[in-house]
Design a protein around this motif. Sequence first.
Motif, PDB file in Angstrom:
ATOM      1  N   GLU A  84     -24.772   7.823   0.956  1.00  0.00           N
ATOM      2  CA  GLU A  84     -23.815   8.749   0.340  1.00  0.00           C
ATOM      3  C   GLU A  84     -22.633   8.001  -0.273  1.00  0.00           C
ATOM      4  O   GLU A  84     -22.137   8.362  -1.339  1.00  0.00           O
ATOM      5  CB  GLU A  84     -23.306   9.745   1.383  1.00  0.00           C
ATOM      6  N   VAL A  85     -22.175   6.953   0.403  1.00  0.00           N
ATOM      7  CA  VAL A  85     -21.030   6.192  -0.102  1.00  0.00           C
ATOM      8  C   VAL A  85     -21.419   5.419  -1.356  1.00  0.00           C
ATOM      9  O   VAL A  85     -20.671   5.370  -2.335  1.00  0.00           O
ATOM     10  CB  VAL A  85     -20.491   5.225   0.975  1.00  0.00           C
ATOM     11  N   GLU A  86     -22.598   4.822  -1.348  1.00  0.00           N
ATOM     12  CA  GLU A  86     -23.049   4.067  -2.512  1.00  0.00           C
ATOM     13  C   GLU A  86     -23.261   4.981  -3.717  1.00  0.00           C
ATOM     14  O   GLU A  86     -22.852   4.656  -4.839  1.00  0.00           O
ATOM     15  CB  GLU A  86     -24.344   3.315  -2.178  1.00  0.00           C
ATOM     16  N   VAL A  87     -23.893   6.119  -3.480  1.00  0.00           N
ATOM     17  CA  VAL A  87     -24.143   7.064  -4.573  1.00  0.00           C
ATOM     18  C   VAL A  87     -22.825   7.592  -5.134  1.00  0.00           C
ATOM     19  O   VAL A  87     -22.661   7.758  -6.355  1.00  0.00           O
ATOM     20  CB  VAL A  87     -25.036   8.222  -4.092  1.00  0.00           C
ATOM     21  N   TYR A  88     -21.866   7.843  -4.254  1.00  0.00           N
ATOM     22  CA  TYR A  88     -20.553   8.317  -4.695  1.00  0.00           C
ATOM     23  C   TYR A  88     -19.908   7.330  -5.659  1.00  0.00           C
ATOM     24  O   TYR A  88     -19.464   7.696  -6.749  1.00  0.00           O
ATOM     25  CB  TYR A  88     -19.650   8.550  -3.485  1.00  0.00           C
ATOM     26  N   LEU A  89     -19.854   6.064  -5.270  1.00  0.00           N
ATOM     27  CA  LEU A  89     -19.209   5.075  -6.143  1.00  0.00           C
ATOM     28  C   LEU A  89     -20.009   4.811  -7.410  1.00  0.00           C
ATOM     29  O   LEU A  89     -19.445   4.435  -8.429  1.00  0.00           O
ATOM     30  CB  LEU A  89     -18.992   3.761  -5.378  1.00  0.00           C
ATOM     31  N   ALA A  90     -21.317   5.015  -7.336  1.00  0.00           N
ATOM     32  CA  ALA A  90     -22.160   4.762  -8.502  1.00  0.00           C
ATOM     33  C   ALA A  90     -22.119   5.877  -9.532  1.00  0.00           C
ATOM     34  O   ALA A  90     -22.266   5.622 -10.732  1.00  0.00           O
ATOM     35  CB  ALA A  90     -23.601   4.550  -8.051  1.00  0.00           C
ATOM     36  N   THR A  91     -21.886   7.123  -9.079  1.00  0.00           N
ATOM     37  CA  THR A  91     -22.061   8.257  -9.991  1.00  0.00           C
ATOM     38  C   THR A  91     -20.906   9.246 -10.053  1.00  0.00           C
ATOM     39  O   THR A  91     -20.814  10.019 -11.004  1.00  0.00           O
ATOM     40  CB  THR A  91     -23.330   9.051  -9.598  1.00  0.00           C
ATOM     41  N   SER A  92     -20.034   9.264  -9.058  1.00  0.00           N
ATOM     42  CA  SER A  92     -19.008  10.303  -9.008  1.00  0.00           C
ATOM     43  C   SER A  92     -18.003  10.174 -10.146  1.00  0.00           C
ATOM     44  O   SER A  92     -17.466   9.097 -10.385  1.00  0.00           O
ATOM     45  CB  SER A  92     -18.257  10.230  -7.677  1.00  0.00           C
ATOM     46  N   PRO A  93     -17.703  11.278 -10.828  1.00  0.00           N
ATOM     47  CA  PRO A  93     -16.646  11.250 -11.847  1.00  0.00           C
ATOM     48  C   PRO A  93     -15.300  10.864 -11.247  1.00  0.00           C
ATOM     49  O   PRO A  93     -14.478  10.237 -11.918  1.00  0.00           O
ATOM     50  CB  PRO A  93     -16.631  12.688 -12.373  1.00  0.00           C
ATOM     51  N   ASP A  94     -15.074  11.215  -9.982  1.00  0.00           N
ATOM     52  CA  ASP A  94     -13.802  10.891  -9.337  1.00  0.00           C
ATOM     53  C   ASP A  94     -13.604   9.385  -9.197  1.00  0.00           C
ATOM     54  O   ASP A  94     -12.472   8.895  -9.175  1.00  0.00           O
ATOM     55  CB  ASP A  94     -13.736  11.530  -7.943  1.00  0.00           C
ATOM     56  N   ALA A  95     -14.709   8.643  -9.091  1.00  0.00           N
ATOM     57  CA  ALA A  95     -14.617   7.194  -8.918  1.00  0.00           C
ATOM     58  C   ALA A  95     -14.698   6.434 -10.231  1.00  0.00           C
ATOM     59  O   ALA A  95     -14.544   5.211 -10.252  1.00  0.00           O
ATOM     60  CB  ALA A  95     -15.731   6.712  -7.987  1.00  0.00           C
ATOM     61  N   ALA A  96     -14.899   7.152 -11.316  1.00  0.00           N
ATOM     62  CA  ALA A  96     -15.153   6.495 -12.600  1.00  0.00           C
ATOM     63  C   ALA A  96     -13.991   5.622 -13.065  1.00  0.00           C
ATOM     64  O   ALA A  96     -14.199   4.566 -13.667  1.00  0.00           O
ATOM     65  CB  ALA A  96     -15.472   7.541 -13.664  1.00  0.00           C
ATOM     66  N   ALA A  97     -12.772   6.054 -12.798  1.00  0.00           N
ATOM     67  CA  ALA A  97     -11.615   5.322 -13.303  1.00  0.00           C
ATOM     68  C   ALA A  97     -11.062   4.312 -12.304  1.00  0.00           C
ATOM     69  O   ALA A  97     -10.106   3.584 -12.604  1.00  0.00           O
ATOM     70  CB  ALA A  97     -10.512   6.309 -13.698  1.00  0.00           C
ATOM     71  N   VAL A  98     -11.642   4.267 -11.094  1.00  0.00           N
ATOM     72  CA  VAL A  98     -11.143   3.346 -10.068  1.00  0.00           C
ATOM     73  C   VAL A  98     -11.702   1.956 -10.324  1.00  0.00           C
ATOM     74  O   VAL A  98     -12.895   1.790 -10.573  1.00  0.00           O
ATOM     75  CB  VAL A  98     -11.544   3.834  -8.668  1.00  0.00           C
ATOM     76  N   ASN A  99     -10.850   0.955 -10.232  1.00  0.00           N
ATOM     77  CA  ASN A  99     -11.269  -0.424 -10.461  1.00  0.00           C
ATOM     78  C   ASN A  99     -10.602  -1.317  -9.419  1.00  0.00           C
ATOM     79  O   ASN A  99      -9.388  -1.299  -9.268  1.00  0.00           O
ATOM     80  CB  ASN A  99     -10.864  -0.875 -11.874  1.00  0.00           C
ATOM     81  N   GLY A 100     -11.429  -2.061  -8.682  1.00  0.00           N
ATOM     82  CA  GLY A 100     -10.889  -2.959  -7.669  1.00  0.00           C
ATOM     83  C   GLY A 100     -10.645  -2.312  -6.327  1.00  0.00           C
ATOM     84  O   GLY A 100      -9.954  -2.874  -5.484  1.00  0.00           O
ATOM     85  N   GLY A 101     -11.251  -1.154  -6.080  1.00  0.00           N
ATOM     86  CA  GLY A 101     -11.018  -0.431  -4.836  1.00  0.00           C
ATOM     87  C   GLY A 101     -11.968  -0.827  -3.724  1.00  0.00           C
ATOM     88  O   GLY A 101     -13.064  -1.344  -3.965  1.00  0.00           O
ATOM     89  N   TYR A 102     -11.529  -0.592  -2.501  1.00  0.00           N
ATOM     90  CA  TYR A 102     -12.366  -0.760  -1.308  1.00  0.00           C
ATOM     91  C   TYR A 102     -12.439   0.599  -0.635  1.00  0.00           C
ATOM     92  O   TYR A 102     -11.408   1.239  -0.393  1.00  0.00           O
ATOM     93  CB  TYR A 102     -11.757  -1.808  -0.368  1.00  0.00           C
ATOM     94  N   PHE A 103     -13.657   1.057  -0.346  1.00  0.00           N
ATOM     95  CA  PHE A 103     -13.859   2.411   0.161  1.00  0.00           C
ATOM     96  C   PHE A 103     -14.535   2.386   1.529  1.00  0.00           C
ATOM     97  O   PHE A 103     -15.389   1.550   1.814  1.00  0.00           O
ATOM     98  CB  PHE A 103     -14.731   3.217  -0.808  1.00  0.00           C
ATOM     99  N   GLU A 104     -14.149   3.339   2.352  1.00  0.00           N
ATOM    100  CA  GLU A 104     -14.829   3.625   3.613  1.00  0.00           C
ATOM    101  C   GLU A 104     -15.074   5.120   3.655  1.00  0.00           C
ATOM    102  O   GLU A 104     -14.131   5.908   3.527  1.00  0.00           O
ATOM    103  CB  GLU A 104     -13.982   3.171   4.804  1.00  0.00           C
TER     104      GLU A 104
END
Length: 282
Positions: free
Chosen positions: A220-240
């Motif tokens: 779920e976390v990988e798919v979120y960062l790969a496809t979510s519009p919310d993550a599209a503009a984030v650059n250099g982030g670390y997610f949990e």
Amino acid sequence: MEEQTILVTGSTDGIGKATAHALARQGHRVLLHGRNRGKGRAVLEELEEATGSDRLALFIADLSVQERVRGLAEEVGETHDSLDVLINNAGVFMPERKVAPGGIEMTFAVNYIAPFLLTHDLLPLLSASRRARVVNVASIAHRSVRSVDWENLPGFDDYDAYDTYAVSKLGVVAFTARLARVLEGTKTTANCLHPGVIDTKLLRAYTGEQGGAPPEQGAEVEVYLATSPDAAAVNGGYFEATRWARPSPLALDPEVRERFWEMGLDLTGVEEWHRSSGKAYA
């Protein structure tokens, strides 16, 4: 959702396989990767049947061998004009020290050097996409590193399995942040994540027993960062757990980031090309 072309390394097992399954169900063109061709073909057929997708392809490469990493990038480039997402998911935990070609300890070779090299080699293909993302799988284990014994890298002659794994994942977090800086102002972003404590071969290699959440939760976390519009503009982030988190102080240290970056350049031979090409990824 717009169809994307997504490469998931280490996608014949565990979190990577669950990620590939979820992405295929969403209708994306998913490029599977594994080390064993027989197992890879079996997983390809399994996912085709489970998802009904005819947009799956299989690539075989041993990521501990740099020539194979370069070959993987070349093969993807020969079969695709662009790449929308690269998910550097593959990872290992080695209870005993093993050495990859070039004298690089196996954990460090697969977990850090391979994604460093593969990402650099695929950046031209990513830049050909309208918008592209690099998603690196790190680990909360990076927080356990209090200092880096640079003299022990990359061979890790003084070997502790967990410490080596943690340092390799600290490298992933540092690399992601440093790469994001290079990618500023381009159409490509880079982020990393901790997928959670997941029941995988890697976790069992560490604990010696089953445990953790199912692979689908990590996916779920990988798919979120790969496809979510919310993550599209984030650059250099670390997610949990799909939420932005602050990495360890060591991972935020500019000197640590630079040393991992320089080591990656030196060990892969990317150094001369990268430095002579200026802003190569614009």
